[in-house]
Design an enzyme around this catalytic site. Structure first.
Site, PDB file in Angstrom:
ATOM      1  CB  CYS A   1      25.306  -1.899 -15.060  1.00 39.96           C
ATOM      2  SG  CYS A   1      24.503  -3.238 -14.277  1.00 39.96           S
TER       3      CYS A   1
ATOM      4  CG  HIS B   1      28.669  -1.305 -11.425  1.00 41.14           C
ATOM      5  ND1 HIS B   1      28.221  -0.263 -12.111  1.00 41.14           N
ATOM      6  CD2 HIS B   1      27.531  -2.136 -11.615  1.00 41.14           C
ATOM      7  CE1 HIS B   1      26.951  -0.213 -12.254  1.00 41.14           C
ATOM      8  NE2 HIS B   1      26.564  -1.357 -12.025  1.00 41.14           N
TER       9      HIS B   1
END
Length: 488
Positions: A331, A428
């Site tokens: 991310c 994630h």
């Protein structure tokens, strides 16, 4: 159906409220009750994504799992995600409402209590009992006016409270008795009992202290709970809870960013006996013997990239790569690995464009809507399944995206360098997938030997048994009271 509720408040932050609620949820589920967790207001950058595309605190997601439920935005209707020392993104019932300075938020909480009560009553209508978790401490009397996290919510919802103190940090008698002293009479009367958490040693040594607390407060003791040594196996929500974990020969090094977010990516790696996860605090160089440098997610990518450089970690990461080491960015960490990050509208902080670390030939533009979704992917080469979630601003494009190492819903996801040693992804939670984690560690020359999800379930069962032994759950259920639902 009569639904009961009880609220677990603490004498301070990080006294173990979240863990107690998770253990109680599993214990009550094992007793055959339908139980739901609820936290009216949370502050955390380690958010979980719900099936309806919202965000809640990760502790409530773990508590939902303990209760045998899917996470839902009603379980944490107000979530604050700090972006600076004095400001936070405000998430209401799963959706971003905007960014507010701390002073502005404290002065104007219009509609937040109403949203919290709406979610609470909607959740309560579906279950036998709701376990409510407070935030921080009710003894912060300067915050009592307009409070929706502790006694303000307990009063509005008319629910009883159990107060938890933490003996590990010292002064637990003063913690609990002091809370009794500073609360006003109405709030004090709402507390129906107390418990002491995180005791080490011979429990009988605290019998006198427990009795003194009961004598000075008039509250009954529900128990003294010893330290639960397996707690590290459960996903941590608070940055204060993350810690290095010594395992085996495979060394994963993580720079501790100032605004680190969604660091639950580290939990499945730490659970591996052959993996050592070393979280490096500011002021220390990244060790030179790492197999993998993992740059985690961030709530403020450009700000944390500046912070990373201020520690000299950019130099360490580039040196690690030159030595043949592997680098993974997730991310915000993925965005940092590219050539540039452009934030023309200041959605991540101040408007501007900065150079990235240059290890991936990609560029990120902070624009467009925030993407919040659960995702299913497969590896591009081995077709290994990967489950995870996305929660980010920004779009990343560039030549290295052509070497994306994941396929998400039929489209390439992430990027990889030409030498295969630098990877980035917006996904994630990918290491929770056992087959993927085994393949990834195999690429580093090491072996996976555990099933992560099975381990979490075993630990929740062990936590429930721990609380059944040391906490008077029968008395807690007796003290829980029926929820007065608003009139139609």
């Amino acid at each position: 159906m009569t639904t009961k509720a009880i609220m677990i408040q603490g004498t301070g932050s990080n006294v173990g409220k979240s863990m107690i609620v998770a253990g109680l949820a599993r214990a009550l589920k094992r007793r055959g009750l339908s139980v739901a967790p609820f936290k009216p207001q949370n502050m955390s950058n380690n958010a979980a994504v719900t099936a309806d595309g919202g965000e809640i605190g990760r502790a409530q997601a773990l508590q939902a799992r303990a209760a045998g439920l899917l996470p839902h935005t009603d379980m944490n209707p107000v979530l604050l995600k700090p972006e600076t020392d004095t400001g936070a993104q405000v998430i209401v019932q799963g959706k971003r409402r905007g960014t507010r300075a701390a002073g502005s938020f404290m002065r104007d909480k219009a509609g937040l209590l109403e949203a919290a009560l709406e979610s609470f009553h909607r959740l309560a209508a579906q279950h036998d009992i709701v376990l409510i978790e407070g935030a921080g401490s009710p003894a912060e009397t300067n915050l009592r006016k307009g409070d929706i996290a502790n006694m303000g919510f307990a009063e509005a919802a008319d629910v009883p409270v159990i107060l938890i103190g933490d003996i590990h940090r010292g002064g637990v008698i003063a913690q609990i008795v002091g809370t009794h002293t500073v609360l006003d009479a109405a709030d004090r009367a709402r507390i129906k009992g107390f418990a002491v958490n995180r005791f080490r040693g011979d429990l009988s040594l605290f019998d006198g202290g427990r009795d003194d607390i009961a004598r000075w407060t008039g509250w009954p003791s529900l128990g003294v709970v010893p330290w639960f040594w397996e707690a590290w196996k459960l996903p941590a929500e608070d940055m204060m809870d993350i810690a290095s974990h010594k395992g085996g020969a495979c060394k994963v090094v993580v720079p501790q960013l100032e605004r680190m977010a969604n660091f639950d990516d580290l939990d499945p790696l730490a659970a591996e006996p052959d993996v050592t996860v070393e979280i490096v605090p500011p002021g220390r160089a990244l060790p030179g013997d790492a197999d993998l440098v993992l740059i985690p997610g961030s709530k403020s990518t450009i700000g944390d990239l500046t912070y990373l450089r201020a520690q000299g970690w950019d130099i360490d990461i580039l040196a690690h790569h030159r030595r043949g080491g592997h680098v993974l960015g997730l991310c915000g960490g993925y965005q940092m690995l590219g050539q540039s990050i452009d934030d023309p509208e200041g959605v991540d902080g101040r408007p501007g464009k900065v150079a990235g670390l240059g290890l991936l030939d990609v560029h990120t533009v902070m624009a467009g809507d925030k993407r919040v979704t659960l995702s299913e992917a497969v590896t591009r080469d081995g077709n290994l399944p990967v489950s995870g979630y996305e929660i980010h601003m920004g779009r990343t494009t560039g030549a290295d995206c052509a070497r994306a190492w994941l396929m998400l819903e039929g489209r390439p996801e992430g990027a990889m360098s030409a030498d295969g040693r630098v990877r980035g992804s917006y996904l994630h939670g990918l290491f929770t997938s056992d087959a993927f984690r085994a393949g990834f560690l195999g690429g580093l020359g090491h072996e996976s030997t555990v099933g992560y999800d099975a381990g979490v379930e075993e630990t929740l069962d062990a936590l429930a048994a721990h609380l059944e032994q040391y906490l008077d759950i029968d008395q807690l259920l007796h003290l829980a009271e029926p929820i007065p639902f608003p009139a139609d």
